[in-house]
Design an enzyme around this catalytic site. Structure first.
Site, PDB file in Angstrom:
ATOM      1  N   GLU A 280     -15.212  15.910 -14.480  1.00 13.85           N
ATOM      2  CA  GLU A 280     -15.481  14.576 -14.189  1.00 13.85           C
ATOM      3  C   GLU A 280     -16.564  14.104 -14.404  1.00 13.85           C
ATOM      4  O   GLU A 280     -16.955  12.829 -14.898  1.00 13.85           O
ATOM      5  CB  GLU A 280     -14.727  14.083 -12.672  1.00 13.85           C
ATOM      6  CG  GLU A 280     -14.716  12.802 -12.541  1.00 13.85           C
ATOM      7  CD  GLU A 280     -13.996  12.264 -11.417  1.00 13.85           C
ATOM      8  OE1 GLU A 280     -12.888  12.798 -10.796  1.00 13.85           O
ATOM      9  OE2 GLU A 280     -14.710  11.606 -10.422  1.00 13.85           O
TER      10      GLU A 280
ATOM     11  N   ARG B  82      -9.091   8.272 -14.228  1.00  8.97           N
ATOM     12  CA  ARG B  82     -10.814   8.603 -14.296  1.00  8.97           C
ATOM     13  C   ARG B  82     -11.052   8.390 -15.834  1.00  8.97           C
ATOM     14  O   ARG B  82     -11.938   9.272 -16.229  1.00  8.97           O
ATOM     15  CB  ARG B  82     -10.781   9.871 -13.910  1.00  8.97           C
ATOM     16  CG  ARG B  82     -10.468  10.220 -12.408  1.00  8.97           C
ATOM     17  CD  ARG B  82     -11.265   9.437 -11.545  1.00  8.97           C
ATOM     18  NE  ARG B  82     -10.825   9.739 -10.040  1.00  8.97           N
ATOM     19  CZ  ARG B  82     -10.097   9.180  -9.334  1.00  8.97           C
ATOM     20  NH1 ARG B  82      -9.397   8.077  -9.676  1.00  8.97           N
ATOM     21  NH2 ARG B  82      -9.354   9.753  -7.999  1.00  8.97           N
TER      22      ARG B  82
ATOM     23  N   SER C  71     -16.352  14.570  -6.413  1.00 11.21           N
ATOM     24  CA  SER C  71     -15.246  15.555  -7.326  1.00 11.21           C
ATOM     25  C   SER C  71     -16.011  15.886  -8.355  1.00 11.21           C
ATOM     26  O   SER C  71     -16.329  15.070  -9.249  1.00 11.21           O
ATOM     27  CB  SER C  71     -14.154  15.019  -7.647  1.00 11.21           C
ATOM     28  OG  SER C  71     -13.591  14.345  -6.280  1.00 11.21           O
TER      29      SER C  71
HETATM   30  P1  FAD Z   1     -24.078   6.727 -12.954  1.00 11.62           P
HETATM   31  O1  FAD Z   1     -24.004   8.014 -12.301  1.00 11.62           O
HETATM   32  O2  FAD Z   1     -25.521   6.209 -12.892  1.00 11.62           O
HETATM   33  O3  FAD Z   1     -23.420   6.679 -14.461  1.00 11.62           O
HETATM   34  C1  FAD Z   1     -22.194   7.439 -14.688  1.00 11.62           C
HETATM   35  C2  FAD Z   1     -22.030   7.150 -16.103  1.00 11.62           C
HETATM   36  O4  FAD Z   1     -21.806   5.668 -16.388  1.00 11.62           O
HETATM   37  C3  FAD Z   1     -23.030   7.762 -17.246  1.00 11.62           C
HETATM   38  O5  FAD Z   1     -22.389   8.372 -18.227  1.00 11.62           O
HETATM   39  C4  FAD Z   1     -23.785   6.585 -17.329  1.00 11.62           C
HETATM   40  O6  FAD Z   1     -24.501   6.540 -18.520  1.00 11.62           O
HETATM   41  C5  FAD Z   1     -22.758   5.268 -17.519  1.00 11.62           C
HETATM   42  N1  FAD Z   1     -23.045   3.996 -16.845  1.00 11.62           N
HETATM   43  C6  FAD Z   1     -23.659   3.687 -15.730  1.00 11.62           C
HETATM   44  N2  FAD Z   1     -23.705   2.312 -15.976  1.00 11.62           N
HETATM   45  C7  FAD Z   1     -23.506   1.760 -16.815  1.00 11.62           C
HETATM   46  C8  FAD Z   1     -23.170   0.596 -17.326  1.00 11.62           C
HETATM   47  N3  FAD Z   1     -23.883  -0.453 -16.709  1.00 11.62           N
HETATM   48  N4  FAD Z   1     -22.882   0.315 -18.673  1.00 11.62           N
HETATM   49  C9  FAD Z   1     -22.371   1.503 -19.340  1.00 11.62           C
HETATM   50  N5  FAD Z   1     -22.479   2.969 -18.905  1.00 11.62           N
HETATM   51  C10 FAD Z   1     -22.978   2.928 -17.742  1.00 11.62           C
HETATM   52  N6  FAD Z   1     -15.580   8.384  -8.244  1.00 11.62           N
HETATM   53  C11 FAD Z   1     -14.310   7.763  -7.922  1.00 11.62           C
HETATM   54  O7  FAD Z   1     -13.695   7.366  -8.922  1.00 11.62           O
HETATM   55  N7  FAD Z   1     -13.691   7.813  -6.729  1.00 11.62           N
HETATM   56  C12 FAD Z   1     -14.219   8.310  -5.400  1.00 11.62           C
HETATM   57  O8  FAD Z   1     -13.717   8.272  -4.433  1.00 11.62           O
HETATM   58  C13 FAD Z   1     -15.569   8.663  -5.441  1.00 11.62           C
HETATM   59  N8  FAD Z   1     -16.082   9.334  -4.718  1.00 11.62           N
HETATM   60  C14 FAD Z   1     -17.509   9.826  -4.738  1.00 11.62           C
HETATM   61  C15 FAD Z   1     -18.046  10.448  -3.515  1.00 11.62           C
HETATM   62  C16 FAD Z   1     -19.361  10.986  -3.475  1.00 11.62           C
HETATM   63  C17 FAD Z   1     -20.025  11.531  -2.155  1.00 11.62           C
HETATM   64  C18 FAD Z   1     -20.122  10.620  -4.740  1.00 11.62           C
HETATM   65  C19 FAD Z   1     -21.359  11.305  -4.913  1.00 11.62           C
HETATM   66  C20 FAD Z   1     -19.435  10.487  -5.857  1.00 11.62           C
HETATM   67  C21 FAD Z   1     -18.250   9.902  -5.901  1.00 11.62           C
HETATM   68  N9  FAD Z   1     -17.493   9.281  -7.004  1.00 11.62           N
HETATM   69  C22 FAD Z   1     -16.203   8.948  -6.921  1.00 11.62           C
HETATM   70  C23 FAD Z   1     -18.310   9.357  -8.374  1.00 11.62           C
HETATM   71  C24 FAD Z   1     -19.067   8.141  -8.503  1.00 11.62           C
HETATM   72  O9  FAD Z   1     -19.654   7.475  -7.241  1.00 11.62           O
HETATM   73  C25 FAD Z   1     -18.440   6.987  -9.294  1.00 11.62           C
HETATM   74  O10 FAD Z   1     -17.986   7.573 -10.869  1.00 11.62           O
HETATM   75  C26 FAD Z   1     -19.567   5.958  -9.678  1.00 11.62           C
HETATM   76  O11 FAD Z   1     -18.630   4.853 -10.375  1.00 11.62           O
HETATM   77  C27 FAD Z   1     -20.679   6.267 -10.496  1.00 11.62           C
HETATM   78  O12 FAD Z   1     -21.470   5.201 -10.318  1.00 11.62           O
HETATM   79  P2  FAD Z   1     -23.000   5.331 -10.760  1.00 11.62           P
HETATM   80  O13 FAD Z   1     -23.539   3.840 -10.763  1.00 11.62           O
HETATM   81  O14 FAD Z   1     -23.615   6.215  -9.686  1.00 11.62           O
HETATM   82  O15 FAD Z   1     -22.964   5.928 -12.115  1.00 11.62           O
HETATM   83  P1  NAP Z   2      -6.925  14.263  -0.180  1.00  9.56           P
HETATM   84  O1  NAP Z   2      -6.489  13.243   0.563  1.00  9.56           O
HETATM   85  O2  NAP Z   2      -7.477  15.667   0.450  1.00  9.56           O
HETATM   86  O3  NAP Z   2      -5.939  14.656  -1.484  1.00  9.56           O
HETATM   87  C1  NAP Z   2      -6.083  15.711  -2.328  1.00  9.56           C
HETATM   88  C2  NAP Z   2      -5.694  15.280  -3.607  1.00  9.56           C
HETATM   89  O4  NAP Z   2      -4.515  14.860  -3.614  1.00  9.56           O
HETATM   90  C3  NAP Z   2      -6.378  14.084  -4.094  1.00  9.56           C
HETATM   91  O5  NAP Z   2      -7.389  14.381  -5.301  1.00  9.56           O
HETATM   92  C4  NAP Z   2      -5.459  12.958  -4.531  1.00  9.56           C
HETATM   93  O6  NAP Z   2      -5.474  12.695  -5.927  1.00  9.56           O
HETATM   94  C5  NAP Z   2      -4.113  13.723  -4.191  1.00  9.56           C
HETATM   95  N1  NAP Z   2      -3.309  13.185  -3.323  1.00  9.56           N
HETATM   96  C6  NAP Z   2      -3.012  13.028  -1.819  1.00  9.56           C
HETATM   97  N2  NAP Z   2      -1.876  11.919  -1.691  1.00  9.56           N
HETATM   98  C7  NAP Z   2      -1.666  11.624  -2.795  1.00  9.56           C
HETATM   99  C8  NAP Z   2      -0.541  10.720  -2.891  1.00  9.56           C
HETATM  100  N3  NAP Z   2       0.066  10.116  -1.853  1.00  9.56           N
HETATM  101  N4  NAP Z   2      -0.139  10.363  -4.186  1.00  9.56           N
HETATM  102  C9  NAP Z   2      -0.876  11.047  -5.353  1.00  9.56           C
HETATM  103  N5  NAP Z   2      -1.812  11.891  -5.214  1.00  9.56           N
HETATM  104  C10 NAP Z   2      -2.354  12.229  -3.816  1.00  9.56           C
HETATM  105  O7  NAP Z   2      -8.321  13.843  -1.015  1.00  9.56           O
HETATM  106  P2  NAP Z   2      -9.844  13.816  -0.813  1.00  9.56           P
HETATM  107  O8  NAP Z   2     -10.508  14.649  -1.396  1.00  9.56           O
HETATM  108  O9  NAP Z   2      -9.863  13.642   0.804  1.00  9.56           O
HETATM  109  O10 NAP Z   2     -10.048  12.429  -1.342  1.00  9.56           O
HETATM  110  C11 NAP Z   2      -9.570  11.111  -1.027  1.00  9.56           C
HETATM  111  C12 NAP Z   2      -9.340   9.799  -2.204  1.00  9.56           C
HETATM  112  O11 NAP Z   2     -10.934   9.711  -2.452  1.00  9.56           O
HETATM  113  C13 NAP Z   2      -8.671  10.709  -3.434  1.00  9.56           C
HETATM  114  O12 NAP Z   2      -8.043   9.557  -4.077  1.00  9.56           O
HETATM  115  C14 NAP Z   2     -10.089  11.134  -4.091  1.00  9.56           C
HETATM  116  O13 NAP Z   2      -9.582  10.801  -5.532  1.00  9.56           O
HETATM  117  C15 NAP Z   2     -11.147  10.011  -3.695  1.00  9.56           C
HETATM  118  N6  NAP Z   2     -12.378  10.883  -3.695  1.00  9.56           N
HETATM  119  C16 NAP Z   2     -12.680  10.615  -5.021  1.00  9.56           C
HETATM  120  C17 NAP Z   2     -14.105  11.388  -5.444  1.00  9.56           C
HETATM  121  C18 NAP Z   2     -14.542  11.464  -6.852  1.00  9.56           C
HETATM  122  O14 NAP Z   2     -15.800  11.709  -6.875  1.00  9.56           O
HETATM  123  N7  NAP Z   2     -13.802  10.991  -7.776  1.00  9.56           N
HETATM  124  C19 NAP Z   2     -14.847  11.998  -4.340  1.00  9.56           C
HETATM  125  C20 NAP Z   2     -14.218  12.035  -3.141  1.00  9.56           C
HETATM  126  C21 NAP Z   2     -12.665  11.093  -2.946  1.00  9.56           C
HETATM  127  P3  NAP Z   2      -6.471  11.605  -6.505  1.00  9.56           P
HETATM  128  O15 NAP Z   2      -7.611  12.102  -6.421  1.00  9.56           O
HETATM  129  O16 NAP Z   2      -5.934  11.345  -7.901  1.00  9.56           O
HETATM  130  O17 NAP Z   2      -6.356  10.495  -5.771  1.00  9.56           O
END
Ligand code: FAD
Ligand code: NAP
Length: 336
Positions: free
Chosen positions: A332, A163, A237
């Site tokens: 995050e 991340r 998250s």
């Molecule tokens: P924004 O929120 O608009 O911006 C995020 C940051 O990036 C800000 O600092 C902004 O200034 C910068 N930025 C945006 N665009 C640019 C650009 N073109 N150039 C330079 N900087 C820029 N994330 C995960 O990694 N995995 C997941 O599974 C995941 N699940 C999610 C589920 C939900 C329900 C929600 C709401 C969020 C989730 N996220 C997840 C977080 C989010 O979706 C990601 O981080 C996504 O990439 C953010 O994109 P955005 O365009 O909305 O960014």
């Molecule tokens: P989950 O499956 O309930 O698992 C809980 C946590 O355990 C996750 O955060 C995941 O880490 C870790 N995990 C589970 N299985 C794993 C494996 N086999 N090896 C290594 N790590 C493992 O998680 P969840 O909340 O439903 O999310 C599912 C996936 O979507 C995850 O990968 C999560 O990162 C992603 N997600 C991300 C966001 C976001 O905003 N960043 C939001 C929703 C979902 P990791 O998170 O490192 O994968």
């Protein structure tokens, strides 16, 4: 056209009502360079906005908000076994995933339904279900804010981590990503061992899944667990999963035998959601904010929360996780 005093409520998935002093929508690199070079705007702070799904606005944005709306998806190269696909930064990430699946470009199916735009995906090296952007990343183009010059970044230039990327660290606030190119494969190497994907495929009675099936399984799981920002404001998250020395994990396991831990190189990754839940936060509502009932790691806006309220809740959660486990959570979500 530069818009003034614009509410950002429709543009952030927490649904927070902060106001942008100025807002410019850019639809291509020339447009973006013109905005950056505009002498009337030169003294304004710049704030780049994608889909607003990873930001917490704790105050009005006293800046020029640059809303990246650069569109377009192109196949730029095809070899015997791979494709290079370039996407504009303003394309919705899930639309790119769907486009790839429909055209037989494999590798990003596990990243289905992640909100936000393509341009933000490299910022935190988006990841889900055992796949990260870096696994399919080819290169990106970004415009330097001070000069307007376009630079190409390779995967190693981006310094991707868990991340993390160079754009959140050393080069924070210096570049606007304008396009991202992915290296995808013709033959799918499916990764179904993570989380509940296999279980969901079984439920769907699918024995030999395609990329589309895996994508659908991920979509189903996500829709069943995660709050839809259109219904309940959230940013996914709120905290990263902390990575701790394995000796620390062993120490914690002797006190909390059920604590989940996953190998992360020499260290161990803990599940932040589990730590938060153990501290009693899961489903708890504090004022207008709270931790989601199905996933403690997701903080939500129950209606009229302010960014400060959500930030304060995150502080309380961080303190109680530290007091209980001696583990420091890191946000995050990008706080402004
Ligand atoms: P924004 O929120 O608009 O911006 C995020 C940051 O990036 C800000 O600092 C902004 O200034 C910068 N930025 C945006 N665009 C640019 C650009 N073109 N150039 C330079 N900087 C820029 N994330 C995960 O990694 N995995 C997941 O599974 C995941 N699940 C999610 C589920 C939900 C329900 C929600 C709401 C969020 C989730 N996220 C997840 C977080 C989010 O979706 C990601 O981080 C996504 O990439 C953010 O994109 P955005 O365009 O909305 O960014
Ligand atoms: P989950 O499956 O309930 O698992 C809980 C946590 O355990 C996750 O955060 C995941 O880490 C870790 N995990 C589970 N299985 C794993 C494996 N086999 N090896 C290594 N790590 C493992 O998680 P969840 O909340 O439903 O999310 C599912 C996936 O979507 C995850 O990968 C999560 O990162 C992603 N997600 C991300 C966001 C976001 O905003 N960043 C939001 C929703 C979902 P990791 O998170 O490192 O994968």
């Amino acid at each position: 056209m530069i818009e003034k005093n614009i509410s950002l409520k429709p543009y952030n998935t927490f649904g927070l009502d902060a106001e942008a002093k100025l807002l410019a929508r850019v639809s291509d690199v020339i447009d973006l360079q013109a905005v950056l070079a505009d002498s009337k705007l030169i003294n304004e702070e710049r704030f780049v906005l994608g889909g607003g799904s990873n930001i917490l606005l704790t105050k009005d944005v006293d800046a020029l908000v640059i809303k990246n709306e650069i569109s377009g998806i192109q196949l730029v190269e095809e070899t015997d076994d791979s494709y290079i696909v370039r996407s504009g930064a303003g394309v919705v990430w899930h639309q790119l995933v769907m486009h790839c699946i429909e055209n037989g470009y494999a590798g990003i199916e596990n990243l289905s339904l992640i909100p936000g735009n393509v341009g933000a995906a490299p910022m935190q090296n988006i990841g889900a279900y055992g796949v990260e952007l870096k696994d399919v990343f080819h290169s990106l183009e970004a415009v330097e804010i001070t000069t307007g010059n376009v630079q190409t970044f390779s995967a190693s230039d981006c310094e991707f981590g868990y991340r993390e990327s160079v754009f959140k660290r050393k080069l924070k606030g210096q570049f606007i990503i304008s396009s991202v190119s992915l290296l995808l494969t013709k033959e799918a190497k499916l990764n179904t061992s993570y989380g509940a994907i296999e279980e969901e495929l079984e439920r769907l009675k699918i024995q030999s899944p395609s990329t589309k099936d895996v994508s659908q399984a991920v979509i189903n799981i996500r829709q069943s667990k995660l709050p839809d920002p259109k219904v309940l404001g959230n940013s996914g998250s709120f905290f990263k999963n902390p990575v701790v020395p394995t000796s620390k994990f062993e120490e914690l396991r002797s006190m909390f035998p059920n604590i989940p831990g996953y190998p992360a190189g020499e260290s161990t990754k803990l599940a932040a959601g589990w730590l938060i839940e153990q501290c009693g936060w899961k489903g708890k509502v504090v004022g207008n904010a709270g931790s989601h009932a199905k996933q403690a790691l997701v903080l939500v806006n129950y209606g009229n929360a302010t960014g400060v309220e959500i930030f304060n809740l995150s502080e309380q959660i961080m303190c109680s996780v530290y007091d209980t486990f001696g583990v420091q959570l890191e946000r995050e979500v990008n706080v402004y």
